[in-house]
Design a protein around this motif. Structure first.
Motif, PDB file in Angstrom:
ATOM      1  N   PHE A   1       2.301  97.044  40.318  1.00 14.04           N
ATOM      2  CA  PHE A   1       1.691  97.336  41.606  1.00 14.04           C
ATOM      3  C   PHE A   1       2.763  97.542  42.674  1.00 14.04           C
ATOM      4  O   PHE A   1       2.662  98.442  43.504  1.00 14.04           O
ATOM      5  N   PHE A   2       3.803  96.708  42.640  1.00 10.41           N
ATOM      6  CA  PHE A   2       4.873  96.836  43.628  1.00 10.41           C
ATOM      7  C   PHE A   2       5.545  98.200  43.508  1.00 10.41           C
ATOM      8  O   PHE A   2       5.781  98.870  44.514  1.00 10.41           O
ATOM      9  N   ASN A   3       5.837  98.615  42.285  1.00  3.68           N
ATOM     10  CA  ASN A   3       6.518  99.898  42.091  1.00  3.68           C
ATOM     11  C   ASN A   3       5.646 101.085  42.470  1.00  3.68           C
ATOM     12  O   ASN A   3       6.161 102.102  42.939  1.00  3.68           O
ATOM     13  N   LEU A   4       4.335 100.974  42.262  1.00  3.74           N
ATOM     14  CA  LEU A   4       3.459 102.098  42.556  1.00  3.74           C
ATOM     15  C   LEU A   4       3.070 102.182  44.027  1.00  3.74           C
ATOM     16  O   LEU A   4       3.009 103.272  44.591  1.00  3.74           O
ATOM     17  N   TYR A   5       2.756 101.059  44.653  1.00  2.41           N
ATOM     18  CA  TYR A   5       2.169 101.095  45.988  1.00  2.41           C
ATOM     19  C   TYR A   5       2.851 100.209  47.019  1.00  2.41           C
ATOM     20  O   TYR A   5       3.084 100.639  48.136  1.00  2.41           O
TER      21      TYR A   5
ATOM     22  N   GLY B   1      -2.657 109.862  42.090  1.00  2.00           N
ATOM     23  CA  GLY B   1      -3.406 110.627  41.103  1.00  2.00           C
ATOM     24  C   GLY B   1      -2.891 112.055  40.960  1.00  2.00           C
ATOM     25  O   GLY B   1      -2.758 112.561  39.842  1.00  2.00           O
ATOM     26  N   VAL B   2      -2.567 112.687  42.063  1.00  2.00           N
ATOM     27  CA  VAL B   2      -2.026 114.048  42.004  1.00  2.00           C
ATOM     28  C   VAL B   2      -0.655 114.056  41.343  1.00  2.00           C
ATOM     29  O   VAL B   2      -0.351 114.932  40.524  1.00  2.00           O
ATOM     30  N   ASN B   3       0.173 113.068  41.667  1.00  2.00           N
ATOM     31  CA  ASN B   3       1.493 112.984  41.026  1.00  2.00           C
ATOM     32  C   ASN B   3       1.365 112.722  39.541  1.00  2.00           C
ATOM     33  O   ASN B   3       2.173 113.216  38.745  1.00  2.00           O
ATOM     34  N   SER B   4       0.389 111.946  39.120  1.00  2.00           N
ATOM     35  CA  SER B   4       0.175 111.671  37.694  1.00  2.00           C
ATOM     36  C   SER B   4      -0.281 112.925  36.971  1.00  2.00           C
ATOM     37  O   SER B   4       0.064 113.125  35.800  1.00  2.00           O
ATOM     38  N   LEU B   5      -1.068 113.768  37.621  1.00  2.00           N
ATOM     39  CA  LEU B   5      -1.518 115.010  36.999  1.00  2.00           C
ATOM     40  C   LEU B   5      -0.390 116.018  36.831  1.00  2.00           C
ATOM     41  O   LEU B   5      -0.402 116.813  35.891  1.00  2.00           O
ATOM     42  N   LYS B   6       0.572 115.998  37.727  1.00  4.91           N
ATOM     43  CA  LYS B   6       1.711 116.922  37.650  1.00  4.91           C
ATOM     44  C   LYS B   6       2.619 116.616  36.482  1.00  4.91           C
ATOM     45  O   LYS B   6       3.279 117.485  35.946  1.00  4.91           O
TER      46      LYS B   6
END
Length: 117
Positions: A7-11, A111-116
């Motif tokens: 969670f820390f790394n993502l947000y 979510g957009v970065n994960s789709l890329k």
């Protein structure tokens, strides 16, 4: 502990940077909008942790009913707005509302970065 690290790394590191930046801006300008944005951003960080925790629990669960933590996130938003109700001259409700929306903006960006990828 790995759940919090993820969670820390993502947000959370982005929320902390934003809170520190807003605190520095508030020191110089003493604006109620900035103070409301700080309260909303802190509440948004807590709300996103609840969302992330429930998402990981849903991914690892085999149950048919999965909680999204909506009630807790709703209470967090109410608590943030109660600052404005108690001290309307000190906190700006628009700043609190914009700060609370940051969770959803960060979820969409992630979510957009994960789709890329």
């Amino acid at each position: 502990m790995s759940e919090f690290k993820t969670f820390f790394n993502l947000y959370l590191k982005y929320f902390l940077c934003l809170i520190i930046l807003l605190a520095v801006i508030y020191i110089f300008y003493r604006n109620s909008f900035i103070l409301g944005l700080i309260i909303g951003t802190i509440a948004s960080a807590v709300s996103s942790f609840v969302w992330h925790h429930n998402l990981l629990r849903a991914i690892n669960s085999d149950a048919l009913y999965v909680s999204s933590g909506m009630g807790i996130r709703f209470l967090i938003a109410i608590m943030a707005c109660l600052f404005w109700v108690r001290y309307p001259d000190t906190f700006n409700i628009v700043g609190i509302a914009l700060g609370l929306m940051l969770t959803y903006v960060m979820i969409i960006i992630h979510g957009v970065n994960s789709l890329k990828k």
